[in-house]
Write an enzyme that holds these catalytic residues in place. Structure first.
Site, PDB file in Angstrom:
ATOM      1  N   CYS A   1      -0.347   4.153   2.287  1.00  0.00           N
ATOM      2  CA  CYS A   1      -0.168   3.972   3.728  1.00  0.00           C
ATOM      3  C   CYS A   1       1.290   4.084   4.146  1.00  0.00           C
ATOM      4  CB  CYS A   1      -0.702   2.605   4.158  1.00  0.00           C
ATOM      5  SG  CYS A   1      -2.433   2.334   3.771  1.00  0.00           S
ATOM      6  N   ASP A   2       2.144   3.328   3.454  1.00  0.00           N
ATOM      7  CA  ASP A   2       3.516   3.147   3.918  1.00  0.00           C
ATOM      8  C   ASP A   2       4.528   4.049   3.227  1.00  0.00           C
ATOM      9  OD1 ASP A   2       2.506   1.161   5.542  1.00  0.00           O
ATOM     10  OD2 ASP A   2       2.844  -0.411   4.068  1.00  0.00           O
TER      11      ASP A   2
ATOM     12  N   CYS B   1       0.845  -1.196   0.000  1.00  0.00           N
ATOM     13  CA  CYS B   1       0.000   0.000   0.000  1.00  0.00           C
ATOM     14  C   CYS B   1       0.881   1.247   0.000  1.00  0.00           C
ATOM     15  CB  CYS B   1      -0.924   0.004   1.220  1.00  0.00           C
ATOM     16  SG  CYS B   1      -1.983   1.474   1.304  1.00  0.00           S
TER      17      CYS B   1
END
Length: 515
Positions: A345-346, A342
């Site tokens: 997200c990361d 992701c």
């Protein structure tokens, strides 16, 4: 800190505070502390009769940090960082819940939280661009508000880099409980509760097994499952939905701009709307339950991971798909330690570092474009000799100075130093030469795998694991229908999945009439 429009909206929400609360802001003199204090001052000004602001300029713990508590009580909910972006909703809910505004969670869930009898100290490491993080933050915050033995702290990894490095955090959300790693990735309130409440699973299994047989049982809660549930319930028949995670992969999708009649939305918002719509009808929704076996007896029986067995006259399988893995040495070892799936997200955890994206489709090129604004450099590795992404995306990626695209590249190994990713190996498919790329993060974007392993000895599947269905959604087993990304449907799109869910539900209804 807040513009006039946000102040007006927030002020309306804060009028729902029932009991006085206190906000304690810990500062250390830097710019971020000043921002957090300004935010707290804005909040206090919107309902000064119910909100008291306290400042701590010599904190013994993290700073900048905002603690929220009912007036006169020790704080149990904290935000280490500035809770804006995706976490602004988490802040608003914490303010309201600390002030006595009721949660929308199910009553039995609230009672389960209050009944927990252990000291639980949650720490959730997040990035403000992570759309999965708020669910976890809001879940543990609610637990802390309701139970005096529980505390919850959101920690913005970008502001507390020392802690991130010390704990080797390379994916968010990362949750620690009482100082030990507890979980990683998206988790619902029910999932967290079931994990800390050791007796919950057996109780749930017993209760589920006692349920009467359904007319239609939908397995899966993504767009296909939601559509099937609505179409079934509208027929006036007994309908159940059992899902490991309601919303499925859509929950991990950010920009959605091709959902007809809705110009733009995002995954979490669409999922919330789907659940609300499903619950408008008489549907028995059973979340955080994974199916592990299906068998046709007098009824169609679906066995769950906790041992419960649900029975139904017909079943619609809508278990969806998951991200495809590279299946190369080192991938599993360094999953969450540099190998990620992701970028939204990361990505912020790799600020200023070199990264790679595996896959040259729309997802891969979009990931490269997003990462380019954060990281030092992005290397895209595409297995084929051409990129499969839309031309507009390819042109954008090629225009970015810190994006390199390598075609005919077969990733062969993820390299690490036992703690984190340090590089990857790939083979040039034209020359058969092996190459090494130094990277700190690898984002895998190479398509989907159907969630059908538990059906391989029960239904006809393709060699790719897709459930074979006809035009009515029928599978090879009478009374069992299927829809969405888990099937042979040719296009894996949200709107296509919804249509196939409706088709399968109507097919199941027709089956019930005739049998």
């Amino acid at each position: 800190m807040l513009d006039a429009n946000m102040k007006q909206q927030l002020g309306t929400y804060l009028q729902n505070i029932v009991n006085p609360i206190e906000i304690t802001v810990s500062t250390n003199g830097n710019d971020k502390s000043a921002e957090l204090l300004a935010l707290a001052q804005d909040i206090e000004s919107l309902n000064s009769s119910k909100i008291t602001l306290i400042t701590d300029e010599n904190p013994s713990g993290r700073a900048p940090q905002m603690a929220i508590s009912p007036k006169g009580e020790a704080p149990r909910v904290r935000f280490a960082g500035i809770p804006m972006g995706h976490e602004f909703t988490s802040l608003v809910l914490a303010l309201l819940q600390a002030g006595g505004h009721p949660s929308k969670a199910a009553q039995d869930t609230l009672e389960q939280i209050k009944g927990l009898d252990s000291e639980l100290n949650f720490e959730v490491y997040i990035s403000l661009s992570c759309h999965n993080c708020p669910d976890v933050v809001q879940a543990v915050n609610l637990m802390a508000v309701l139970n005096p033995k529980i505390t919850a702290t959101m920690i913005d990894g970008a502001l507390f880099q020392g802690e991130v490095d010390e704990r080797n955090i390379m994916a968010v959300p990362s949750v620690y409980l009482n100082g030990e790693h507890f979980g990683q990735g998206r988790m619902t309130l029910d999932e967290i509760l079931n994990k800390v409440d050791t007796g919950a699973s057996d109780k749930q299994a017993a209760a589920l097994s006692e349920k009467e047989a359904y007319d239609v049982l939908i397995v899966g809660g993504g767009p296909a499952g939601a559509a099937a549930a609505i179409y079934s319930a509208r027929k006036g028949i007994r309908t159940g939905v059992v899902a490991e995670r309601f919303g499925g992969q859509v929950s991990d999708t950010m920009a959605i701009e091709n959902f007809i009649s809705v110009k733009a939305t995002d995954g979490p918002k669409l999922v919330a709307g789907l659940e609300q719509h499903v619950l408008e009808y008489d549907v028995d929704l059973m979340k955080t339950q994974k199916a592990v076996r299906l068998e046709k007896k007098e009824f169609v029986e679906v066995e769950l991971e906790n041992g419960a067995i649900l029975k139904s006259k017909s079943v619609v399988l809508a278990t969806g798909a998951r991200w495809r893995e590279m299946n190369v040495p080192g991938e599993q070892e360094y999953r969450g330690k540099g190998v990620a799936y992701c970028p939204h997200c990361d990505g912020p955890l790799f600020k200023g570092k070199k990264t790679a994206v595996i896959g040259g489709g729309n997802s891969g090129i979009e990931a490269a474009i997003d990462l380019a604004g954060i990281v030092e450099h992005v290397t895209v590795l595409e297995f084929g000799d051409t990129l499969r992404a839309d031309d507009v995306l390819v042109k954008k990626a090629e225009s970015l100075p810190n994006v390199s695209i390598i075609k005919n590249a077969m990733t062969t190994e993820v390299l690490g130093d036992d703690e984190r990713v340090i590089g990857l190996k790939y083979t040039d498919r034209k020359t058969d030469e092996s190459h090494l790329v130094d990277v700190a993060g690898i984002f895998v974007q190479i398509g989907l795998v159907p969630n059908s392993e538990f059906l391989k000895d029960t239904l006809e599947l393709t060699n790719r694991g897709e459930i074979v269905v006809n035009g009515h959604g029928e599978t090879s087993l009478p009374g069992v229908f299927a829809a969405g990304d888990v099937t042979t449907a040719p296009y894996k799109q949200i709107i296509v999945s919804m249509g196939s869910g409706a088709t399968a539900a109507l097919g199941a209804f027709d089956y019930l009439i005739r049998h």
